[in-house]
Design an enzyme around this catalytic site. Structure first.
Site, PDB file in Angstrom:
ATOM      1  N   ASP A  46      -7.878   1.914   0.997  1.00  0.00           N
ATOM      2  CA  ASP A  46      -7.580   3.138   1.737  1.00  0.00           C
ATOM      3  C   ASP A  46      -8.351   4.383   1.310  1.00  0.00           C
ATOM      4  O   ASP A  46      -8.257   5.398   1.973  1.00  0.00           O
ATOM      5  CB  ASP A  46      -6.079   3.439   1.660  1.00  0.00           C
ATOM      6  N   HIS A  68       0.889  -1.168   0.000  1.00  0.00           N
ATOM      7  CA  HIS A  68       0.000   0.000   0.000  1.00  0.00           C
ATOM      8  C   HIS A  68       0.924   1.214   0.000  1.00  0.00           C
ATOM      9  O   HIS A  68       1.289   1.741   1.044  1.00  0.00           O
ATOM     10  CB  HIS A  68      -0.927   0.010   1.207  1.00  0.00           C
ATOM     11  N   ASP A 120       1.516   4.980  -1.253  1.00  0.00           N
ATOM     12  CA  ASP A 120       0.888   6.184  -1.805  1.00  0.00           C
ATOM     13  C   ASP A 120       1.769   6.788  -2.892  1.00  0.00           C
ATOM     14  O   ASP A 120       2.959   7.033  -2.678  1.00  0.00           O
ATOM     15  CB  ASP A 120       0.674   7.219  -0.700  1.00  0.00           C
TER      16      ASP A 120
END
Length: 224
Positions: free
Chosen positions: A173, A49, A51
């Site tokens: 998310d 995960h 960003d």
């Protein structure tokens, strides 16, 4: 066309159980280990995960700069994942953000690239979602969602072929989820999607009623 929605982090997936002998050089669902039918099989899914820009810039996330803001260095995640997969053939990993993977891939030697291609063909390294990033949903125009997924899909297809085709959406998310994104994912050919941010009251109720998995009819116009 409907899409399966799963709102949980305890995922009964196809990773890590050493009980099924799979065909050589198989990927996708053929690479799944089904576990033992007489036992409760719990599968831990290691995933990314990362960003593509948030508290730091894309470059800072990739190279690990400005650790005073956040400790994150994506290039080392990929380095260590590939090494770990090579060390143990029972390990599996799923990768999400193609923007970072594309950058890392272009910096690797031919030997490493060949190793990664074999891991993909064996179903041990799997790409899910497949977009350039994990897009937000509430304020994102549908054209942008389609374009950024197309960019990622094209890279995966040109580089790895059919074994790299994402089959699952991965929205763990974004702050809120939209019907339009579920509809787009169904039309992209995904078999389902996982999302992780859900109102606590909704999650509590689904836990009590055992409805964490559901079929979401995201568009009345999709038909079967």
């Amino acid at each position: 066309m409907y899409i399966l929605i799963v709102v949980t982090f305890i995922i009964a997936a196809c990773y890590g159980a050493p009980y099924k002998v799979k065909p050589f050089n198989s990927c996708g669902y053929e690479a799944c280990n089904l576990g033992q039918p007489d036992k409760l099989n719990v599968h831990l899914v290691a995933h990314t995960h990362d960003d593509v820009g948030w508290l730091k810039t894309v470059d800072q996330y990739y190279y690990g700069a400005r650790s005073d803001i956040q400790r994150a260095s994506v290039q080392y995640i990929l380095d260590s994942v590939i090494e770990s997969l090579v060390q143990n053939p029972e390990r599996r990993f799923i990768y999400v953000e193609i923007a970072f993977f594309w950058r890392w891939w272009n910096q690797q030697s031919q030997e490493i690239q060949d190793t990664v291609k074999q891991l993909v063909n064996d179903g041990r390294l799997e790409f899910i979602s497949g977009g350039w990033c994990m897009n937000d949903e509430g304020a994102t125009h549908y054209n942008s969602i389609i374009d950024q997924h197309t960019l990622g899909f094209q890279f995966l297809n040109d580089t790895f072929g059919e074994c790299a085709r994402p089959k699952i959406g991965w929205q763990i998310d974004p702050f809120g989820h939209s019907r339009e994104v579920a509809s787009l994912f169904a039309q992209m050919g995904f078999d389902g999607t996982f999302f992780g941010r859900v109102d606590y009251q909704d999650k509590d109720q689904r836990n009590k009623t055992k409805t964490m998995e559901m079929i979401w009819k995201a568009s009345a116009n999709l038909g079967q």
